[in-house]
Design an enzyme around this catalytic site. Structure first.
Site, PDB file in Angstrom:
ATOM      1  N   TYR A  26      30.168  45.559  62.821  1.00 27.27           N
ATOM      2  CA  TYR A  26      30.251  45.771  61.375  1.00 27.27           C
ATOM      3  C   TYR A  26      29.612  47.090  60.960  1.00 27.27           C
ATOM      4  O   TYR A  26      30.262  47.953  60.347  1.00 27.27           O
ATOM      5  CB  TYR A  26      29.602  44.587  60.649  1.00 27.27           C
ATOM      6  N   LYS A  64      31.377  50.678  59.746  1.00 30.99           N
ATOM      7  CA  LYS A  64      31.063  51.175  58.404  1.00 30.99           C
ATOM      8  C   LYS A  64      30.491  52.591  58.470  1.00 30.99           C
ATOM      9  O   LYS A  64      30.794  53.435  57.618  1.00 30.99           O
ATOM     10  CB  LYS A  64      30.080  50.236  57.705  1.00 30.99           C
TER      11      LYS A  64
END
Length: 616
Positions: A357, A361
């Site tokens: 994640y 990002k």
């Protein structure tokens, strides 16, 4: 602030001794001559222009020099302005010719709502009025809080285009109604507008089918043309937040998506700002105080402390190709899906990020920075976003956020200990504070005049550096809440909990889990009357319970032992620019949060009401 007297002609050019910066070298001003107000204008110290990006922008007045002198003309070169001025010498055409006009005695402040540094602060509401937004991820938790706040505080906002993944316009409208407009979050707006609530919302909120993972963000040609002509601000709130998502899936939305959206943003003729909602944890495995700095393409946390010649650059394009090739070679069965998840974790950790994640990002931020050109960009980096602190009411929450599965499992007696540094810090921020900071940043940078080389501005909305929530204190707060307000079991009896045990050793935690599972199942008491088949079933249940808890702890371990503290100096300065009224209506002072009150009286009750729906 006293007013700065300016005129684009060669007369009435007198300045006060205080100038308010709006953005870099821009200053707001007004012309007042013979007690007549000529309205606000602006100038750029030392010259400027809009860089050719916005042909409709007001041309700046070039300031040749700012100096203080009452009796004679003093001329300075453009490269050395004296900022303490009562007399303003201008070169209106930027040709080096200077003009000085003095003798204006009465200085009057301009009362416009958009002037930075005055009583009106950032002018958040005035900026929102009449603006057109494009928001992605609009059916998500944070975007809903943002939409509600904008429509409640600035009902005369023009339009908010919502990019919604759907097969048709009708399906997009249905998702908007079911997932956004029917949410309890909007009850205040429902009360305000009464029977006209739905018509008001559908007038302001314009659903458009699309997907940021696709080229041109999946828009139909007519929708793309309309939005590109009209939109003032783009907010990217779309994300896949699963820590251990398939690498190809996470890259698609978290990395490729922002790049696609920026490509569309560069087609928007009136665009004032592109805002990316990121996460503070894009800082990966950095330690100590972590500053609000943007990523450049190729940054690699694992090697950033090495000598320059020894650094290994991160190649984002190569990562996307790697994931695509791995996905093509595999199948869609469960084993292949797990391999894609493992690939994401392996690549993330090899470059210094804790999971897929935050790695994807961070690469999304790199894509934005490397392709933005002259598009002004703000990146908002919140830490762990939890339930609302105050607006529109305390405790609103949707879905299980980061710490919430632990909180709820503990309250239901299913989890009595956890793998965590007892002295460590959980960095938490309420959703409405994140939204308020976002709107403040939009107003500040959206009102800034066009800059040939606009900066990328980063704001970390986080509590760990100024108001840390320590894990052992959190454990006590959870215990105190459930001791006085216990959950109920299936028979309606209260579930009594003990103070959660915190372990900083995986082995100790595993031993505790097994003993606890056996105790709760009755295996430790002998259970001589239970036949062997039932005994095997109970042992299987215990084993699965332990495995699930260990899996949860493994996912959270990089956060429960996190060694970084997020600096928020930029965010603090942003707050200092706000008026007192704005601080009341759009406050985001995380240092003011009383964690005892928030956790026990706001957050956990909000979870039990809005997530469990009162079932516990």
């Amino acid at each position: 602030m006293e007013a700065l007297f300016l005129s684009s002609s060669s007369s009435s050019i007198v300045a006060s001794n205080k100038l308010t910066r709006l953005h870099n070298h821009c200053v707001w001003s007004t012309v007042i001559r013979d007690k007549k107000r000529f309205g606000p204008t602006w100038c750029r110290v030392g010259g400027g222009g809009d860089g050719g990006r916005n042909s409709n922008a007001e041309r700046p007045i070039r300031v040749s020099s700012l100096l203080k002198d009452r009796g004679q003309v003093l001329i300075r070169e453009q490269s050395s302005p004296a900022m303490d001025a009562e007399t303003l010498v201008l070169s209106p055409n930027g040709n080096g010719r200077t003009i000085e006009i003095n003798g204006v005695k009465t200085l009057m402040p301009f009362s416009g709502a958009s002037m930075v540094g005055m009583k009106e602060g950032l002018g958040i509401i005035s900026f929102l009025q009449g603006k057109k937004f494009l928001i992605t991820g609009s059916t998500g938790f944070l975007a809903k809080v943002l939409i509600e706040k904008v429509l409640r505080m600035a009902p005369d906002v023009s339009k908010i285009y919502l990019l919604i993944k759907a097969k048709s316009k009708e399906a997009a409208i249905e998702r908007l109604k079911n997932e956004v407009l029917d949410a309890e979050l909007f009850n205040t707006l429902k009360e305000t507008h009464g029977a006209s609530y739905m018509s008001f919302m559908l007038t302001k909120l314009i659903p458009v089918t699309g997907n940021i993972c696709d080229s041109n963000i999946g828009l139909q040609a007519d929708s793309a043309e309309e939005i590109a002509k009209e939109v003032d601000v783009i907010i990217n709130s779309a994300a896949n937040t699963t820590f251990n998502e398939r690498y190809d899936v996470a890259l698609d939305i978290n990395t490729r998506g922002p790049g696609n959206l920026m490509g569309f943003a560069k087609k928007c003729k009136k665009l004032k700002l592109f805002l990316q909602v990121s996460t503070a944890y894009v800082n990966g495995q950095r330690q100590g105080r972590i500053m609000e700095k943007p990523f450049s393409m190729g940054d690699c946390i694992a090697t950033e402390n090495f000598l320059e010649g020894n650094r290994k650059a991160l190649d984002v394009d190569r990562e996307m190709k790697l994931a695509l090739e791995a996905a093509r070679k595999g199948t869609q069965n469960q084993d292949e899906a797990q391999k894609m998840k493992d690939l994401g974790l392996e690549r993330a950790r090899s470059y210094g990020w804790q999971d897929t994640y935050v790695f994807t990002k961070a690469m999304g931020e790199m894509m934005i920075n490397s392709t933005r050109g002259d598009v002004p960009v703000v990146i908002i980096r919140p830490s762990v976003i939890e339930s609302t602190y105050k607006d529109p009411f305390p405790g609103w929450m949707e879905g299980n956020r980061m710490m919430d599965p632990i909180v709820l499992c503990y309250g239901k007696g299913q989890l009595t200990g956890f793998l965590v540094d007892p002295k460590g810090v959980l960095d938490v921020v309420p959703a409405d504070m994140v939204v308020n900071a976002t709107l403040a940043a939009i107003a500040k940078h959206g009102m800034a005049m066009s800059d040939p080389e606009p900066e990328i501005n980063v704001y970390q909305i986080a509590s760990s550096a100024i108001n840390p929530l320590v894990f052992e204190d959190l454990a006590e707060l959870l215990y105190n809440h459930y001791k006085t307000s216990p959950c109920m079991d299936s028979k309606g009896d209260p579930i009594m909990v003990r103070l959660m045990k915190l372990f900083n050793s995986v082995d100790d935690f595993s031993d505790h889990l097994w003993r606890d599972a056996q105790e709760r199942s009755g295996l430790m008491s002998g259970m001589s009357s239970v036949d062997s088949k039932m005994m095997q079933k109970l042992k299987f249940i215990c084993k699965k319970s332990v495995e699930q808890a260990k899996h949860l702890a493994t996912i959270y371990e990089p956060y429960t032992f996190y060694g970084g503290r997020f600096d928020n100096s930029n965010t603090q300065r942003l707050m200092e620019n706000m008026s007192e009224d704005e601080k009341r209506e759009f406050g985001f002072d995380v240092g003011s949060i009383n964690w005892t009150d928030y956790i026990t009286n706001v957050h956990i009750p909000g979870l039990r009401r809005h997530v469990l729906k009162g079932r516990a």
